[in-house]
Design a protein around this motif. Structure first.
Motif, PDB file in Angstrom:
ATOM      1  N   CYS A  58      90.681 -53.959 -47.815  1.00  0.00           N
ATOM      2  CA  CYS A  58      90.330 -54.283 -49.202  1.00  0.00           C
ATOM      3  C   CYS A  58      90.372 -55.792 -49.437  1.00  0.00           C
ATOM      4  CB  CYS A  58      91.277 -53.569 -50.165  1.00  0.00           C
ATOM      5  SG  CYS A  58      91.113 -51.770 -50.165  1.00  0.00           S
ATOM      6  N   LYS A  59      91.285 -56.463 -48.766  1.00  0.00           N
ATOM      7  CA  LYS A  59      91.354 -57.926 -48.897  1.00  0.00           C
ATOM      8  C   LYS A  59      90.101 -58.567 -48.320  1.00  0.00           C
ATOM      9  CE  LYS A  59      94.419 -61.863 -48.104  1.00  0.00           C
ATOM     10  NZ  LYS A  59      95.708 -62.313 -47.510  1.00  0.00           N
ATOM     11  N   GLN A  60      89.600 -58.014 -47.201  1.00  0.00           N
ATOM     12  CA  GLN A  60      88.318 -58.495 -46.670  1.00  0.00           C
ATOM     13  C   GLN A  60      87.219 -58.305 -47.709  1.00  0.00           C
ATOM     14  OE1 GLN A  60      87.740 -56.252 -43.039  1.00  0.00           O
ATOM     15  NE2 GLN A  60      88.603 -57.886 -41.771  1.00  0.00           N
ATOM     16  N   LEU A  61      87.202 -57.132 -48.327  1.00  0.00           N
ATOM     17  CA  LEU A  61      86.181 -56.834 -49.333  1.00  0.00           C
ATOM     18  C   LEU A  61      86.279 -57.781 -50.521  1.00  0.00           C
ATOM     19  CD1 LEU A  61      83.935 -54.838 -50.297  1.00  0.00           C
ATOM     20  CD2 LEU A  61      85.764 -53.528 -51.390  1.00  0.00           C
ATOM     21  N   SER A  62      87.505 -58.175 -50.886  1.00  0.00           N
ATOM     22  CA  SER A  62      87.695 -59.021 -52.065  1.00  0.00           C
ATOM     23  C   SER A  62      87.000 -60.368 -51.934  1.00  0.00           C
ATOM     24  CB  SER A  62      89.196 -59.230 -52.320  1.00  0.00           C
ATOM     25  OG  SER A  62      89.767 -60.058 -51.322  1.00  0.00           O
ATOM     26  N   SER A  63      86.771 -60.818 -50.692  1.00  0.00           N
ATOM     27  CA  SER A  63      86.107 -62.112 -50.487  1.00  0.00           C
ATOM     28  C   SER A  63      84.669 -62.098 -50.989  1.00  0.00           C
ATOM     29  CB  SER A  63      86.132 -62.473 -48.999  1.00  0.00           C
ATOM     30  OG  SER A  63      87.453 -62.588 -48.518  1.00  0.00           O
ATOM     31  N   ARG A 371      83.519 -50.311 -34.367  1.00  0.00           N
ATOM     32  CA  ARG A 371      84.543 -51.314 -34.095  1.00  0.00           C
ATOM     33  C   ARG A 371      85.547 -51.321 -35.248  1.00  0.00           C
ATOM     34  NH1 ARG A 371      81.640 -56.458 -31.242  1.00  0.00           N
ATOM     35  NH2 ARG A 371      80.071 -55.317 -30.064  1.00  0.00           N
ATOM     36  N   HIS A 372      86.773 -51.627 -34.910  1.00  0.00           N
ATOM     37  CA  HIS A 372      87.808 -51.702 -35.947  1.00  0.00           C
ATOM     38  C   HIS A 372      87.500 -52.890 -36.853  1.00  0.00           C
ATOM     39  CE1 HIS A 372      91.647 -51.899 -37.946  1.00  0.00           C
ATOM     40  NE2 HIS A 372      92.062 -50.805 -37.324  1.00  0.00           N
ATOM     41  N   PRO A 373      87.349 -52.667 -38.174  1.00  0.00           N
ATOM     42  CA  PRO A 373      86.924 -53.758 -39.061  1.00  0.00           C
ATOM     43  C   PRO A 373      87.877 -54.944 -39.093  1.00  0.00           C
ATOM     44  CG  PRO A 373      87.649 -51.847 -40.326  1.00  0.00           C
ATOM     45  CD  PRO A 373      87.536 -51.411 -38.905  1.00  0.00           C
ATOM     46  N   GLY A 440      94.468 -48.281 -25.874  1.00  0.00           N
ATOM     47  CA  GLY A 440      93.635 -48.192 -27.068  1.00  0.00           C
ATOM     48  C   GLY A 440      93.678 -46.858 -27.768  1.00  0.00           C
ATOM     49  N   LYS A 441      94.619 -45.966 -27.384  1.00  0.00           N
ATOM     50  CA  LYS A 441      94.679 -44.650 -28.026  1.00  0.00           C
ATOM     51  C   LYS A 441      94.964 -44.789 -29.518  1.00  0.00           C
ATOM     52  CE  LYS A 441      98.003 -42.834 -25.596  1.00  0.00           C
ATOM     53  NZ  LYS A 441      98.384 -43.992 -24.774  1.00  0.00           N
ATOM     54  N   THR A 442      96.000 -45.539 -29.834  1.00  0.00           N
ATOM     55  CA  THR A 442      96.400 -45.688 -31.240  1.00  0.00           C
ATOM     56  C   THR A 442      95.336 -46.416 -32.038  1.00  0.00           C
ATOM     57  OG1 THR A 442      98.726 -45.752 -30.563  1.00  0.00           O
ATOM     58  CG2 THR A 442      98.198 -46.544 -32.773  1.00  0.00           C
ATOM     59  N   ALA A 443      94.761 -47.479 -31.465  1.00  0.00           N
ATOM     60  CA  ALA A 443      93.718 -48.238 -32.168  1.00  0.00           C
ATOM     61  C   ALA A 443      92.503 -47.362 -32.448  1.00  0.00           C
ATOM     62  CB  ALA A 443      93.318 -49.460 -31.351  1.00  0.00           C
ATOM     63  N   SER A 444      92.129 -46.508 -31.483  1.00  0.00           N
ATOM     64  CA  SER A 444      90.984 -45.615 -31.683  1.00  0.00           C
ATOM     65  C   SER A 444      91.267 -44.611 -32.788  1.00  0.00           C
ATOM     66  CB  SER A 444      90.653 -44.889 -30.377  1.00  0.00           C
ATOM     67  OG  SER A 444      90.317 -45.801 -29.354  1.00  0.00           O
ATOM     68  N   MET A 445      92.495 -44.093 -32.812  1.00  0.00           N
ATOM     69  CA  MET A 445      92.878 -43.134 -33.847  1.00  0.00           C
ATOM     70  C   MET A 445      92.883 -43.803 -35.223  1.00  0.00           C
ATOM     71  SD  MET A 445      96.122 -40.549 -33.726  1.00  0.00           S
ATOM     72  CE  MET A 445      97.287 -41.897 -33.610  1.00  0.00           C
ATOM     73  N   LYS A 446      93.399 -45.031 -35.293  1.00  0.00           N
ATOM     74  CA  LYS A 446      93.376 -45.767 -36.557  1.00  0.00           C
ATOM     75  C   LYS A 446      91.944 -46.050 -36.995  1.00  0.00           C
ATOM     76  CE  LYS A 446      97.798 -48.250 -36.682  1.00  0.00           C
ATOM     77  NZ  LYS A 446      98.420 -49.604 -36.731  1.00  0.00           N
ATOM     78  N   THR A 447      91.070 -46.328 -36.035  1.00  0.00           N
ATOM     79  CA  THR A 447      89.673 -46.599 -36.372  1.00  0.00           C
ATOM     80  C   THR A 447      89.033 -45.378 -37.026  1.00  0.00           C
ATOM     81  OG1 THR A 447      89.491 -48.164 -34.528  1.00  0.00           O
ATOM     82  CG2 THR A 447      87.441 -47.306 -35.447  1.00  0.00           C
ATOM     83  N   LEU A 448      89.336 -44.186 -36.499  1.00  0.00           N
ATOM     84  CA  LEU A 448      88.811 -42.958 -37.115  1.00  0.00           C
ATOM     85  C   LEU A 448      89.361 -42.792 -38.529  1.00  0.00           C
ATOM     86  CD1 LEU A 448      87.323 -40.265 -37.111  1.00  0.00           C
ATOM     87  CD2 LEU A 448      89.315 -39.247 -35.964  1.00  0.00           C
ATOM     88  N   GLY A 449      90.657 -43.062 -38.704  1.00  0.00           N
ATOM     89  CA  GLY A 449      91.241 -42.952 -40.037  1.00  0.00           C
ATOM     90  C   GLY A 449      90.608 -43.915 -41.019  1.00  0.00           C
ATOM     91  N   LEU A 450      90.405 -45.163 -40.598  1.00  0.00           N
ATOM     92  CA  LEU A 450      89.774 -46.156 -41.475  1.00  0.00           C
ATOM     93  C   LEU A 450      88.322 -45.808 -41.759  1.00  0.00           C
ATOM     94  CD1 LEU A 450      91.048 -49.717 -40.464  1.00  0.00           C
ATOM     95  CD2 LEU A 450      91.345 -48.528 -42.624  1.00  0.00           C
ATOM     96  N   ALA A 451      87.611 -45.298 -40.743  1.00  0.00           N
ATOM     97  CA  ALA A 451      86.207 -44.907 -40.955  1.00  0.00           C
ATOM     98  C   ALA A 451      86.118 -43.815 -42.019  1.00  0.00           C
ATOM     99  CB  ALA A 451      85.593 -44.429 -39.643  1.00  0.00           C
ATOM    100  N   SER A 452      87.059 -42.869 -41.992  1.00  0.00           N
ATOM    101  CA  SER A 452      87.069 -41.799 -42.996  1.00  0.00           C
ATOM    102  C   SER A 452      87.365 -42.359 -44.379  1.00  0.00           C
ATOM    103  CB  SER A 452      88.112 -40.745 -42.615  1.00  0.00           C
ATOM    104  OG  SER A 452      87.865 -40.220 -41.331  1.00  0.00           O
ATOM    105  N   PRO A 462      81.110 -50.291 -39.404  1.00  0.00           N
ATOM    106  CA  PRO A 462      80.641 -51.204 -38.356  1.00  0.00           C
ATOM    107  C   PRO A 462      80.302 -50.430 -37.089  1.00  0.00           C
ATOM    108  CG  PRO A 462      83.025 -51.316 -38.539  1.00  0.00           C
ATOM    109  CD  PRO A 462      82.563 -50.405 -39.635  1.00  0.00           C
ATOM    110  N   ALA A 463      79.219 -49.676 -37.140  1.00  0.00           N
ATOM    111  CA  ALA A 463      78.832 -48.805 -36.035  1.00  0.00           C
ATOM    112  C   ALA A 463      77.323 -48.895 -35.829  1.00  0.00           C
ATOM    113  CB  ALA A 463      79.261 -47.362 -36.334  1.00  0.00           C
TER     114      ALA A 463
END
Length: 761
Positions: A58-63, A371-373, A440-452, A462-463
């Motif tokens: 959200c901080k990225q978005l705020s820019s 990619r993880h944003p 990268g297991k945890t990062a991939s799982m977090k990426t799915l959570g953020l994508a959702s 970012p796909a």
């Protein structure tokens, strides 16, 4: 123009809605169970947002926001997240419309100021200043122009454009822009000069006209008098000034006789010059004061009426501000989409089990090269720098929509972060990801959570191509170390406690993410518990993704509702590639990683020997050793129990003996004047001190009971239990409270930590 109640141009919006960021709904259930699940769900969802670093996205978005209101909402991670699939699709449609609008022209909403505090002041009855009233007018005008310009942009694109622009146009569709109020402010106030115009009211116009005539007459008179004084040598040059709110002339003190009958209003600091009001000007000055006061009163009346108008329009103004925030966030999401080269996801909300032949061709989750944003900043730059380098940042979005749906991951920018493919077939309920540490297991799982989450919030991903993501009512994650010394939770206890809460609130529309399930305890029990949890989840959630080092969990693939995935590891470079191999199982590669880090070769070889010992064919032998160890532990515990029983018998005998002497000891205590004299001075010695430190709870209880029973009447015992975990202290206090021989006890004080004093009767 007469000031009356504003006539609304449109039907006023009766219930303004501010976007909220409570991304959670629950499945149908009874009202009681719903009320019990609600606090847990809110807490777990908030913790998940923190775990997934949603506030950083959200901080990225705020820019990319234009207004201070949009900036505040984004920075506070309070952006709207769809609470239903329809709401999320509506947000995505708004983003797509904003992308289209950005192709037409630059959009800058920075002229729309936040007037909520001004409106609140007006509603409290505080008189607004000219500047504050003009701020409201600018906000109304700028907001209205945004809607008009959107309509112009939609019309310029032809008949089909109205449909594509409609998600943005609908935001402002039912807004009452209070044009009557805007026109009244414009009619009454000149905002560029910050003055109230003569035409604001008939009385004000008359007062100012009379004041002007009076001032002209007064000025003419003072010029004549001042010239006379100058010619008579009473002043070096004619001087007309104001003192004490009255017009006067300057004259030397020695020549004050020239103004016979005049009033001295002031004297210079040196006393050489007097500032005098000629007697002929007294009445004119009186008139000026009266007219000035009348003008000020009339201006206050006008400001009061405008303030009242703004207060009456408070609901409409708040509604406008809420809708402006929606517009601002839509354009911010569009600009953010360009920054991360995003594509619009497709949200699915069906829960087919795969039995339908038509559904077999569509994956449950189908995301290519995402990619993880939060890792993108290293390759595309910080969003704040991008927005700052071009203040009209939407001007950079004038390329065609094709730029958003195709990306060239070539060159240096493709090296990091590594894009991953997330392909989960329909009918899958649980995905088990195995592989090496740092793979990268945890990062991939977090990426799915953020994508959702991003999809629910109307944000592009970012796909590549057209990603497909289910709509989840809750996204619940157990990632990271939940150890808590304050709550007396180990790493394992922290994980299990959180997973238990997740199981309570998850529904058939929920996404559950669990990192290193079952870790932190005995591997055999960890595997058994993990299998049971996953078997429980498969019938109660929409999708669960877990990571593990337990190879046994990959055997669940026999059930078609389970799927395996592995993080690829290069045996040539001994480095992870951070790519997911769907349908595969992965080794932890702990020994290879340790070798690449630089561990001694002897350590690695010895570890390999232990790996061989722990192979399945060695398990029977290992179970025998384990069984023998358990038998020895049982015998040891049995011996301790017998010893404790023997001690208990001795204690009870001593207790019975003390009871027999109790009455006699009480008789001996008669005649004493106060309780303090019975016990004498408090003096700690080795004989009246019981040290329980280092003992187990039950062992300490027996020791204390024996000490109490062995003491004579009206004696004192100093019980040292220490600080520790507090378990021994709690047991001591419980015994002292219930023991018949304890008259009273004093707990530890600031001068005596870890020690309790007991008075024996």
């Amino acid at each position: 123009m007469e000031l009356t109640t504003t006539r609304l141009l449109f039907t006023p919006y009766s219930s303004p809605r501010r976007p909220v960021a409570v991304p959670f709904t629950t499945t149908a259930c009874s009202s009681d169970s719903h009320s019990l699940r609600l606090p847990f769900a809110q807490t777990l969802q908030s913790e998940t947002l923190k775990t997934l670093e949603w506030s950083s996205v959200c901080k990225q978005l705020s820019s990319f926001t234009s207004t201070s209101m949009g900036l505040g909402v984004a920075r506070d991670a309070d952006i709207p997240i769809g609470k239903t699939p329809a709401e999320s699709r509506k947000l995505l449609d708004q983003t797509t419309a904003a992308v289209l609008a950005a192709e037409y022209r630059q959009w800058d909403l920075s002229g729309i100021e936040d007037v909520s505090a001004i409106v609140e002041s007006a509603r409290k009855g505080e008189l607004l200043t000219i500047g504050e009233i003009c701020t409201v007018r600018r906000m109304l005008s700028a907001s209205r122009k945004v809607g008009e310009e959107l309509e112009v942009a939609a019309a310029a694109g032809g008949r089909d454009s109205f449909g594509r622009y409609s998600p943005l146009l609908e935001i402002l569709y039912d807004c009452d822009f209070c044009m009557d109020l805007e026109r009244k402010i414009e009619y009454c106030v000149e905002c560029n000069l910050s003055i109230i115009l003569d035409r604001a009211s008939e009385d004000l116009e008359i007062i100012r006209s009379e004041r002007k005539s009076n001032m002209e007459e007064l000025d003419s008179l003072l010029k004549e008098v001042s010239g006379h004084v100058f010619r008579a040598g009473g002043i070096d040059r004619p001087l007309i000034t104001k003192r004490r709110s009255r017009m006067c002339v300057g004259i030397r003190a020695s020549h004050r006789y020239l103004l016979s009958g005049g009033l001295v209003l002031s004297v210079s600091s040196s006393g050489a010059t007097y500032f005098m009001e000629p007697k002929e000007a007294i009445e004119l000055n009186n008139m000026e004061v009266r007219l000035s006061n009348a003008e000020r009163d009339e201006e206050i009346a006008i400001l009061s009426l405008l303030t009242s108008e703004i207060a009456d329009a408070g609901i409409q103004i708040k509604h406008i501000l809420d809708r402006v925030i929606e517009i601002d966030l839509a354009f911010a999401r569009a600009s953010y989409a360009r920054w991360l080269n995003g594509v619009c996801p497709t949200l699915s909300s069906d829960h087919s089990d795969g039995s339908c032949a038509e559904a077999d061709h569509v994956r449950l989750v189908d995301i290519e090269s995402i990619r993880h944003p939060l890792l993108l900043e290293s390759s595309v730059g910080h969003p704040g720098d991008v927005a700052a380098s071009n203040s009209p940042h939407f001007a950079n979005l004038n390329n065609s929509m094709r730029g958003l749906t195709s990306s060239d991951y070539s060159g240096t920018s493709s090296d990091f972060p590594v894009p991953v493919d997330i392909k989960i077939e329909r009918g899958t309920k649980v995905v088990v990801i195995s592989g090496p540490n740092t793979g990268g297991k945890t990062a991939s799982m977090k990426t799915l959570g953020l994508a959702s989450l991003m999809s629910k919030a109307g944000m592009y991903l970012p796909a590549k191509d057209s990603p497909r993501v289910p709509w989840f009512d809750l996204i619940l994650a157990d990632i990271g170390d939940h150890q808590s010394l304050e709550q007396n939770l180990s790493t394992f206890s922290g994980h299990i406690s959180r997973i238990c809460k997740i199981l309570d609130v998850a529904s058939t529309e929920s996404l559950v993410l669990i990192d290193e399930i079952g870790s932190g305890t005995d591997p055999s029990e960890g595997v058994a518990l993990s299998v049971s949890i996953l078997q429980y989840l498969k019938n109660r959630i929409h999708l669960a993704v877990v990571t593990t080092h337990y190879a046994d969990l990959t055997l669940l693939k026999e059930d078609r509702r389970f799927e395996n995935a592995a993080m690829e590891f290069s045996l040539k470079t001994l480095q992870p590639t951070y790519r997911i191999l769907w349908g595969s199982t992965g080794d932890s590669n702990a020994l290879n990683i340790a070798k690449s880090i630089g561990f001694d070769g002897e350590i690695i070889e010895r570890a390999k020997e232990w790996v061989e010992r722990l192979r399945p064919e060695r398990q029977q032998e290992r179970k025998g050793f384990l069984y023998q160890s358990l038998l020895e532990e049982r015998d040891h515990l049995k011996a301790q129990a017998e010893k404790a029983a023997s001690l208990h018998v001795e204690v009870m005998n001593l207790y019975q003996e003390s009871q027999n002497n109790h009455e006699e000891l009480q008789n001996q205590a008669e005649g004493k004047k106060d309780e303090g004299s019975l016990y004498g001075p408090l003096l700690q010695t080795s004989k009246n001190t019981v040290d329980l430190r280092g003992m187990r709870v039950e062992e300490a209880a027996i020791e204390l009971d024996m000490a109490i029973s062995s003491r004579g009447s009206y004696s004192v015992i100093f019980i040292i239990h220490g600080m520790g975990t507090g378990a021994v202290k709690e047991r001591v206090l419980e015994i002292l409270k219930n023991h018949p021989r304890v008259a009273k006890y004093e707990q530890e004080s600031s001068l005596n930590y870890g020690c309790t004093v007991a008075y024996i009767s």
